[in-house]
Enzyme design. Structure first.
Site, PDB file in Angstrom:
ATOM      1  N   ASN A 184       5.669   5.562 -10.744  1.00 38.43           N
ATOM      2  CA  ASN A 184       5.342   6.087  -9.476  1.00 38.43           C
ATOM      3  C   ASN A 184       6.590   5.893  -8.498  1.00 38.43           C
ATOM      4  OD1 ASN A 184       3.994   6.336  -7.193  1.00 38.43           O
ATOM      5  ND2 ASN A 184       2.849   4.430  -7.183  1.00 38.43           N
ATOM      6  N   TRP A 185       6.775   6.932  -8.048  1.00 37.98           N
ATOM      7  CA  TRP A 185       8.100   7.015  -7.378  1.00 37.98           C
ATOM      8  C   TRP A 185       7.812   6.785  -5.784  1.00 37.98           C
ATOM      9  CZ3 TRP A 185      11.416  11.496  -9.730  1.00 37.98           C
ATOM     10  CH2 TRP A 185      11.924  11.150 -11.015  1.00 37.98           C
ATOM     11  N   LYS A 186       6.436   6.564  -5.417  1.00 42.79           N
ATOM     12  CA  LYS A 186       6.096   6.647  -4.058  1.00 42.79           C
ATOM     13  C   LYS A 186       6.697   7.400  -3.320  1.00 42.79           C
ATOM     14  CE  LYS A 186       5.004   1.725  -5.209  1.00 42.79           C
ATOM     15  NZ  LYS A 186       4.344   0.577  -4.822  1.00 42.79           N
ATOM     16  N   GLY A 196       4.430  -4.435  -5.697  1.00 46.86           N
ATOM     17  CA  GLY A 196       5.805  -4.659  -4.888  1.00 46.86           C
ATOM     18  C   GLY A 196       5.910  -6.208  -4.457  1.00 46.86           C
ATOM     19  N   GLU A 248      -3.979  -2.537 -11.707  1.00 48.02           N
ATOM     20  CA  GLU A 248      -3.202  -3.096 -10.542  1.00 48.02           C
ATOM     21  C   GLU A 248      -3.795  -4.028  -9.551  1.00 48.02           C
ATOM     22  OE1 GLU A 248       0.303  -0.144 -10.704  1.00 48.02           O
ATOM     23  OE2 GLU A 248      -1.109   0.753  -9.253  1.00 48.02           O
ATOM     24  N   SER A 286       4.779  -5.317 -10.336  1.00 48.61           N
ATOM     25  CA  SER A 286       5.932  -5.717 -10.195  1.00 48.61           C
ATOM     26  C   SER A 286       6.323  -5.970 -11.933  1.00 48.61           C
ATOM     27  CB  SER A 286       5.974  -7.391  -9.806  1.00 48.61           C
ATOM     28  OG  SER A 286       5.596  -7.253  -8.272  1.00 48.61           O
ATOM     29  N   HIS A 308      -4.767   4.583  -6.128  1.00 52.42           N
ATOM     30  CA  HIS A 308      -3.917   3.677  -6.055  1.00 52.42           C
ATOM     31  C   HIS A 308      -3.987   2.833  -4.688  1.00 52.42           C
ATOM     32  CE1 HIS A 308       0.330   1.911  -5.394  1.00 52.42           C
ATOM     33  NE2 HIS A 308       0.265   2.087  -6.542  1.00 52.42           N
ATOM     34  N   GLY A 360       6.389   0.826  -9.982  1.00 53.10           N
ATOM     35  CA  GLY A 360       6.862   1.373  -8.944  1.00 53.10           C
ATOM     36  C   GLY A 360       8.270   0.980  -8.833  1.00 53.10           C
ATOM     37  N   GLY A 361       8.637  -0.009  -8.023  1.00 54.10           N
ATOM     38  CA  GLY A 361      10.035  -0.303  -7.737  1.00 54.10           C
ATOM     39  C   GLY A 361      11.092  -0.219  -8.721  1.00 54.10           C
ATOM     40  N   GLU A 377      -2.043   1.482  -2.403  1.00 55.86           N
ATOM     41  CA  GLU A 377      -1.595   1.945  -1.158  1.00 55.86           C
ATOM     42  C   GLU A 377      -2.600   3.014  -0.581  1.00 55.86           C
ATOM     43  OE1 GLU A 377       2.226   2.735  -2.732  1.00 55.86           O
ATOM     44  OE2 GLU A 377       2.359   0.521  -3.079  1.00 55.86           O
TER      45      GLU A 377
HETATM   46  C1  PEP Z   1       2.644   0.606  -8.138  1.00 50.75           C
HETATM   47  O1  PEP Z   1       3.310   1.631  -7.368  1.00 50.75           O
HETATM   48  O2  PEP Z   1       1.779   1.211  -8.815  1.00 50.75           O
HETATM   49  C2  PEP Z   1       3.394  -0.522  -8.671  1.00 50.75           C
HETATM   50  C3  PEP Z   1       2.747  -1.214  -9.542  1.00 50.75           C
HETATM   51  O3  PEP Z   1       4.559  -0.777  -8.152  1.00 50.75           O
HETATM   52  P1  PEP Z   1       5.417  -2.076  -8.279  1.00 50.75           P
HETATM   53  O4  PEP Z   1       5.952  -2.031  -9.856  1.00 50.75           O
HETATM   54  O5  PEP Z   1       6.579  -1.872  -7.527  1.00 50.75           O
HETATM   55  O6  PEP Z   1       4.752  -3.196  -8.262  1.00 50.75           O
END
Ligand code: PEP
Length: 250
Positions: free
Chosen positions: A9-11, A173, A167, A211, A96, A232-233, A98
């Site tokens: 997930n590149w956000k 994050g 999640e 994470s 998601h 994500g990150g 966010e």
């Molecule tokens: C996400 O955006 O779905 C996510 C899990 O982010 P991260 O890996 O940065 O915690």
């Protein structure tokens, strides 16, 4: 054999040029692994570029990070499922954390989006997860079950199309990760929810997100009920993402 899913997930990162460069770099570091697929959720503006860049690699898919619940109309700024599909999306994230907690999307809106994604022939990747205070109050499973409740009324065939990502909000994050056994407990409850509705246990794919890093991915994906990860990150660095997606699983 059911494929593991490694989803990025590149956000709000990587426009079309950045996405193209990312995929060129990623392909230098990643050799396809037989038991898994790699999915990319770029910003909407980069969807077509990603879809074109991965063309010919059936083990890779592109997806939208968010879609609207209506196919067209006076909804300025929104992305419809048919438009995402036209740009090359095969899947869409729905719910998601966010979207729920930054943009205030409700369970009802999430349910409507899942249905729109199914009607458009894409795979919904439904994200669920509890906030820290909900976990601390012992409410994790109740929250996840409430969030899954938006699927009530769907046919067994439709339910079988859905991929779920567990999640925990407090892990996204933050650098904090659920322990593999905490994740496993919630994943088992999610699988049971689907089985109780008549879906075959091995038809349901349940990813873990929060994470995920090269250092913790193996222990998470080794859990029997964890069918992949949503990242994500750590998916924003092509080499790191290739390392995660290539992880050896016992
Ligand atoms: C996400 O955006 O779905 C996510 C899990 O982010 P991260 O890996 O940065 O915690």
């Amino acid at each position: 054999m059911k494929q593991l899913i490694f989803a990025a997930n590149w956000k709000l990162h990587l426009g079309p040029d950045g996405a193209r460069q990312f995929l060129e770099a990623f392909s230098q570091h990643y050799d396809s692994v037989a038991d898994r697929e790699v999915w990319f959720f770029p910003a909407a503006v980069s969807l077509r570029t990603v879809a074109q860049s991965i063309q010919g690699h059936d083990y890779m898919k592109a997806g939208a990070q968010n879609v609207f619940g209506e196919p067209k109309g006076a909804f300025t700024g929104e992305l419809s499922v048919p438009m995402a599909q036209e740009a090359g999306a095969q899947a869409a994230l729905v719910g998601h954390s966010e979207r729920r907690h930054v943009f205030g999307e409700t369970d009802a809106e999430t349910g409507k989006k899942v249905r729109a994604v199914l009607e458009g022939g894409l795979v919904p990747l439904l994200c669920v997860g509890e906030k820290l205070e909900e976990r601390e109050a012992g409410g994790t499973l109740a929250v996840v079950q409430r969030q899954l409740g938006v699927l009530d009324g769907l046919s067994v065939t439709d339910l079988g199309q859905i991929v779920v990502a567990y999640e925990p909000v407090w892990a996204i994050g933050t650098g904090k990760t659920a322990t593999p056994s905490d994740a496993a407990e919630v994943h088992a409850a999610i699988r049971k929810w689907f089985v109780d509705k008549g879906v075959a246990a091995d038809e349901v794919s349940i990813l873990y997100g929060g994470s995920v890093k090269p250092t913790n991915v193996a222990s998470l994906v080794s859990e029997p009920d964890v069918d992949g990860v949503l990242v994500g990150g750590a998916s924003l660095d092509p080499e790191m993402w290739a390392t995660i997606a290539s992880v050896d699983i016992d």
